[in-house]
Motif scaffolding. Structure first.
Motif, PDB file in Angstrom:
ATOM      1  N   ARG A  14       0.839  -1.212   0.000  1.00  0.00           N
ATOM      2  CA  ARG A  14       0.000   0.000   0.000  1.00  0.00           C
ATOM      3  C   ARG A  14       0.860   1.243   0.000  1.00  0.00           C
ATOM      4  O   ARG A  14       0.531   2.241  -0.633  1.00  0.00           O
ATOM      5  CB  ARG A  14      -0.924  -0.002   1.218  1.00  0.00           C
ATOM      6  N   SER A  15       1.990   1.180   0.719  1.00  0.00           N
ATOM      7  CA  SER A  15       2.884   2.338   0.773  1.00  0.00           C
ATOM      8  C   SER A  15       3.463   2.664  -0.583  1.00  0.00           C
ATOM      9  O   SER A  15       3.573   3.814  -0.972  1.00  0.00           O
ATOM     10  CB  SER A  15       4.020   2.069   1.767  1.00  0.00           C
ATOM     11  N   ALA A 199       3.052   4.702   9.463  1.00  0.00           N
ATOM     12  CA  ALA A 199       4.316   4.066   9.091  1.00  0.00           C
ATOM     13  C   ALA A 199       5.363   4.241  10.184  1.00  0.00           C
ATOM     14  O   ALA A 199       6.103   3.303  10.506  1.00  0.00           O
ATOM     15  CB  ALA A 199       4.823   4.664   7.777  1.00  0.00           C
ATOM     16  N   GLU A 200       5.424   5.430  10.757  1.00  0.00           N
ATOM     17  CA  GLU A 200       6.400   5.704  11.825  1.00  0.00           C
ATOM     18  C   GLU A 200       6.132   4.830  13.043  1.00  0.00           C
ATOM     19  O   GLU A 200       7.057   4.241  13.623  1.00  0.00           O
ATOM     20  CB  GLU A 200       6.341   7.183  12.200  1.00  0.00           C
ATOM     21  N   GLN A 311      20.689  -7.650   5.615  1.00  0.00           N
ATOM     22  CA  GLN A 311      19.901  -6.652   6.345  1.00  0.00           C
ATOM     23  C   GLN A 311      20.345  -5.245   5.937  1.00  0.00           C
ATOM     24  O   GLN A 311      20.942  -4.499   6.706  1.00  0.00           O
ATOM     25  CB  GLN A 311      20.035  -6.895   7.853  1.00  0.00           C
ATOM     26  N   VAL A 312      20.043  -4.917   4.683  1.00  0.00           N
ATOM     27  CA  VAL A 312      20.370  -3.609   4.116  1.00  0.00           C
ATOM     28  C   VAL A 312      19.101  -2.998   3.542  1.00  0.00           C
ATOM     29  O   VAL A 312      18.383  -3.647   2.773  1.00  0.00           O
ATOM     30  CB  VAL A 312      21.437  -3.710   3.007  1.00  0.00           C
ATOM     31  N   ILE A 313      18.811  -1.784   3.932  1.00  0.00           N
ATOM     32  CA  ILE A 313      17.644  -1.059   3.414  1.00  0.00           C
ATOM     33  C   ILE A 313      18.147   0.052   2.508  1.00  0.00           C
ATOM     34  O   ILE A 313      18.914   0.923   2.936  1.00  0.00           O
ATOM     35  CB  ILE A 313      16.804  -0.469   4.558  1.00  0.00           C
ATOM     36  N   TYR A 314      17.731   0.010   1.239  1.00  0.00           N
ATOM     37  CA  TYR A 314      18.128   1.030   0.272  1.00  0.00           C
ATOM     38  C   TYR A 314      16.983   2.027   0.118  1.00  0.00           C
ATOM     39  O   TYR A 314      15.869   1.649  -0.246  1.00  0.00           O
ATOM     40  CB  TYR A 314      18.446   0.393  -1.083  1.00  0.00           C
ATOM     41  N   TYR A 333       7.846   2.402   6.374  1.00  0.00           N
ATOM     42  CA  TYR A 333       7.189   1.143   6.033  1.00  0.00           C
ATOM     43  C   TYR A 333       8.211   0.076   5.691  1.00  0.00           C
ATOM     44  O   TYR A 333       8.073  -1.091   6.088  1.00  0.00           O
ATOM     45  CB  TYR A 333       6.235   1.345   4.848  1.00  0.00           C
ATOM     46  N   GLN A 334       9.260   0.457   4.937  1.00  0.00           N
ATOM     47  CA  GLN A 334      10.329  -0.493   4.620  1.00  0.00           C
ATOM     48  C   GLN A 334      10.942  -1.050   5.893  1.00  0.00           C
ATOM     49  O   GLN A 334      11.165  -2.260   6.023  1.00  0.00           O
ATOM     50  CB  GLN A 334      11.421   0.194   3.793  1.00  0.00           C
ATOM     51  N   GLY A 335      11.246  -0.158   6.816  1.00  0.00           N
ATOM     52  CA  GLY A 335      11.843  -0.574   8.062  1.00  0.00           C
ATOM     53  C   GLY A 335      10.928  -1.476   8.878  1.00  0.00           C
ATOM     54  O   GLY A 335      11.364  -2.498   9.415  1.00  0.00           O
TER      55      GLY A 335
END
Length: 343
Positions: A14-15, A199-200, A311-314, A333-335
């Motif tokens: 959804r995000s 999301a936060e 465990q890498v968020i781009y 949201y990714q986190g």
């Protein structure tokens, strides 16, 4: 698959849809010298510029300011406001076209009726003046030039700031509410703020004090990005292995000489990466190397937790040119999704 994971994966989808709808971007413009003709323009009436619907008072960086409600002609200079203005259906009369992201604002780029006011390094004040704005959305990279812009037209600075009460992320909410008030889009503004809040809160609940390295990928290397993107981790339960101490500003142009081996020794659980070159290209035409490739090819990180556990968020490729409320909604949201899946 657990119910929690299904929930957050659904939220992530959804995000992404939300992000595509509201299209994130950010461009910035700084001021130089205002032509004398611009100064005269600031004293003229709004005759010939279209009519607004009365006035409204909003809190700004310069104090409470009365501005036109639903202004007829808006010059949008603060990149953090672009996606919100587009969500409100606002078509500006002037923007810094060279600083718009590659995707999402093609209509603004290609519309000849929307004037190009240059970049923050080479502003075209005569073009801005000729566009006859009723209101200028300034601030952020324009902050130091507020008085000069005000000589062209009423200028409002509601941009987010690290020094704002509650920090940058909270200031994004305040900014959105102020813009909603100006453009009579209070309901839509509330929806945008609610999406960030959700999301936060999800990201806060998903983080449990993990160690994280905040990186900026540029020119084929990854440097310390804490001065720019620690805004993301401030509300969360995360421990930055490197802070912003010693970094002079929020610039991502700094070359601190940080060695990959230093990061390996700190061994963070996670890495969050901003890819600057993906947004603006390499310096002086240098070949652009994607952040993901840099991270995956770094031999010094082979035995780190974040590499071994993937465990890498781009951050999105246009994050460097956006930084508005929608730009922060997506990584929260990714986190939430990533940390929940790893727990």
């Amino acid at each position: 698959m657990s119910a929690a994971r299904k929930t957050w994966e659904s939220s992530a989808v959804r995000s992404v849809r939300f992000r595509k709808t509201l299209v994130v971007t950010s461009a910035a413009l700084c001021a130089g010298m205002v032509l004398s003709a611009c100064g005269e323009s600031g004293k003229s009436s709004d005759e010939g510029k279209g009519k607004s619907e009365g006035n409204v008072t909003v809190a700004t960086a310069k104090g409470d300011l009365e501005v036109p409600r639903k202004p007829a002609r808006v010059a949008a200079l603060d990149n953090t406001s672009f996606a919100t203005l587009k969500a409100f259906g606002v078509k500006p009369v002037a923007v810094p076209k060279a600083l718009l992201p590659n995707e999402g604002f093609e209509d603004w780029k290609n519309d000849s009726s929307i004037k190009d006011v240059g970049t923050h390094r080479e502003p075209k004040f005569e073009v801005l003046n000729a566009s006859e704005p009723t209101l200028i959305i300034g601030g952020y990279r324009f902050t130091d030039h507020h008085d000069k812009l005000s000589k062209i037209a009423k200028t409002v600075d509601v941009a987010p700031s690290d020094e704002a009460k509650g920090g940058y992320v909270n200031a994004l909410k305040t900014q959105t509410e102020a813009l909603g008030k100006i453009f009579a889009e209070e309901k839509k503004a509330a929806e945008i703020v609610a999406a960030l809040d959700k999301a936060e809160q999800a990201a806060v609940a998903a983080t449990k004090g993990e160690k994280v390295f905040l990186g900026v990928a540029s020119a084929g290397k990854v440097d310390n990005g804490a001065s720019r993107i620690s805004r993301l981790t401030q509300p969360l339960s995360l421990k930055n292995v490197l802070g912003a101490e010693g970094q002079e500003s929020t610039s991502v142009h700094d070359n601190s000489g940080l060695a990959p081996e230093t990061i390996a020794k700190l061994n963070p659980d996670w890495m969050i990466v901003l890819d600057r070159d993906a947004a603006v290209g390499g310096e002086e035409g240098a070949k652009v190397v994607a952040a993901k490739k840099i991270v995956e090819d770094m031999e010094a990180w082979d035995k780190t937790t974040f590499r071994q556990k993937n465990q890498v968020i781009y951050l999105s490729n246009d994050f460097y040119l956006t930084e508005g409320i929608q730009a922060y909604t997506l990584p929260f949201y990714q986190g939430a999704t990533a940390f929940t899946a790893a727990s």
